[in-house]
Design a protein around this motif. Structure first.
Motif, PDB file in Angstrom:
ATOM      1  N   GLY A 132      12.957 -10.753   2.094  1.00  6.34           N
ATOM      2  CA  GLY A 132      12.631 -10.478   0.695  1.00  6.34           C
ATOM      3  C   GLY A 132      11.158 -10.681   0.409  1.00  6.34           C
ATOM      4  N   GLY A 133      10.566 -11.671   1.058  1.00  7.14           N
ATOM      5  CA  GLY A 133       9.136 -11.914   0.897  1.00  7.14           C
ATOM      6  C   GLY A 133       8.297 -10.779   1.448  1.00  7.14           C
ATOM      7  N   VAL A 134       8.737 -10.209   2.564  1.00  6.36           N
ATOM      8  CA  VAL A 134       8.023  -9.073   3.143  1.00  6.36           C
ATOM      9  C   VAL A 134       8.075  -7.889   2.178  1.00  6.36           C
ATOM     10  CG1 VAL A 134       8.005  -7.393   5.046  1.00  6.36           C
ATOM     11  CG2 VAL A 134       8.448  -9.823   5.510  1.00  6.36           C
ATOM     12  N   GLY A 135       9.257  -7.627   1.643  1.00  2.05           N
ATOM     13  CA  GLY A 135       9.412  -6.519   0.705  1.00  2.05           C
ATOM     14  C   GLY A 135       8.591  -6.707  -0.554  1.00  2.05           C
ATOM     15  N   THR A 136       8.512  -7.953  -1.025  1.00  3.54           N
ATOM     16  CA  THR A 136       7.709  -8.241  -2.209  1.00  3.54           C
ATOM     17  C   THR A 136       6.243  -7.946  -1.941  1.00  3.54           C
ATOM     18  OG1 THR A 136       9.285  -9.918  -2.899  1.00  3.54           O
ATOM     19  CG2 THR A 136       7.107 -10.029  -3.883  1.00  3.54           C
ATOM     20  N   THR A 137       5.794  -8.246  -0.744  1.00  5.51           N
ATOM     21  CA  THR A 137       4.410  -7.937  -0.363  1.00  5.51           C
ATOM     22  C   THR A 137       4.169  -6.433  -0.406  1.00  5.51           C
ATOM     23  OG1 THR A 137       4.366  -9.892   1.045  1.00  5.51           O
ATOM     24  CG2 THR A 137       2.681  -8.213   1.460  1.00  5.51           C
ATOM     25  N   LEU A 138       5.103  -5.663   0.143  1.00  2.14           N
ATOM     26  CA  LEU A 138       4.958  -4.205   0.132  1.00  2.14           C
ATOM     27  C   LEU A 138       5.007  -3.647  -1.294  1.00  2.14           C
ATOM     28  CD1 LEU A 138       7.198  -3.351   3.213  1.00  2.14           C
ATOM     29  CD2 LEU A 138       4.693  -3.385   3.115  1.00  2.14           C
ATOM     30  N   LEU A 139       5.924  -4.168  -2.107  1.00  2.00           N
ATOM     31  CA  LEU A 139       5.995  -3.726  -3.501  1.00  2.00           C
ATOM     32  C   LEU A 139       4.723  -4.128  -4.255  1.00  2.00           C
ATOM     33  CD1 LEU A 139       9.727  -4.530  -4.305  1.00  2.00           C
ATOM     34  CD2 LEU A 139       8.687  -2.255  -4.089  1.00  2.00           C
ATOM     35  N   GLY A 140       4.173  -5.286  -3.921  1.00  2.00           N
ATOM     36  CA  GLY A 140       2.910  -5.721  -4.530  1.00  2.00           C
ATOM     37  C   GLY A 140       1.772  -4.777  -4.190  1.00  2.00           C
ATOM     38  N   TRP A 141       1.766  -4.290  -2.953  1.00  2.12           N
ATOM     39  CA  TRP A 141       0.758  -3.322  -2.545  1.00  2.12           C
ATOM     40  C   TRP A 141       0.879  -2.040  -3.379  1.00  2.12           C
ATOM     41  CZ3 TRP A 141       0.898   1.525  -0.224  1.00  2.12           C
ATOM     42  CH2 TRP A 141      -0.316   1.973   0.286  1.00  2.12           C
ATOM     43  N   VAL A 142       2.126  -1.596  -3.586  1.00  2.00           N
ATOM     44  CA  VAL A 142       2.348  -0.410  -4.429  1.00  2.00           C
ATOM     45  C   VAL A 142       1.857  -0.681  -5.848  1.00  2.00           C
ATOM     46  CG1 VAL A 142       4.127   1.070  -5.477  1.00  2.00           C
ATOM     47  CG2 VAL A 142       4.278   0.453  -3.050  1.00  2.00           C
TER      48      VAL A 142
END
Length: 181
Positions: A132-142
């Motif tokens: 979930g933390g990895v996905g949050t990082t990717l969503l943060g990039w978006v």
């Protein structure tokens, strides 16, 4: 199944992380109000946990996972399109829906790996939550590159992909056949 859990975790943590920012930066509410909305999401999720298990007992683990991912798509689609009371209701329903599958996926993992329930629990909880933390990082990039609203427009793709992957999960009868119960 691990990919379904990972996509669900990306969605779950993305909402928890970016919903307060969306409320304060895009909808111009106070930080206290935004925190209250996240609390509502989490409280509705706790209720979803209590309801998800009995529903899975009645309709099947795979069915509940697919239903959850299927219902998440329109809920997340509505996030950047609603305001006020309708958005609050959508946030609560989304919390209920997404967290209703947490215990369900743990049980399915343990059923799929009956001789390795510790590994199954670690994959469904530990690994899934960590991702979930990895996905949050990717969503943060978006969000950084195209804005919070765009990030919420992209987010429904996560449960859509999870729904398609959930189609590949075995039904209860297939799990029993695999293990000769």
């Amino acid at each position: 199944m691990v990919l379904v859990i990972t996509l669900r975790s990306w969605t779950h943590f993305g909402i928890i992380t970016f919903l307060p920012q969306y409320y304060t930066r895009c909808l111009h509410h106070s930080h206290t109000y935004a925190a209250d909305i996240v609390s509502l999401f989490l409280l509705a999720g706790a209720v979803g946990t209590l309801v998800g298990g009995p529903l899975a007992d009645r309709w099947g683990l795979k069915t509940i996972i697919m239903l959850s991912m299927g219902l998440l798509m329109p809920m997340l689609y509505l996030f950047p399109r609603l305001t006020d009371l309708w958005l609050i209701l959508t946030v609560a329903v989304t919390g209920f829906i997404i967290v209703s599958t947490f215990a369900v996926t743990v049980v399915l993992g343990q059923e799929l790996l009956p001789r390795n329930v510790g590994l199954a629990s670690g994959l469904t909880l530990g690994f899934g939550v960590g991702m979930g933390g990895v996905g949050t990082t990717l969503l943060g990039w978006v969000a950084d590159h195209w804005g919070l609203t765009t990030m919420f427009h992209v987010m429904p793709l996560l449960p859509a992909a999870a729904f398609l992957l959930a189609l590949l999960l075995p039904n209860w009868e297939e799990v029993v056949r695999m293990h000769g119960h």
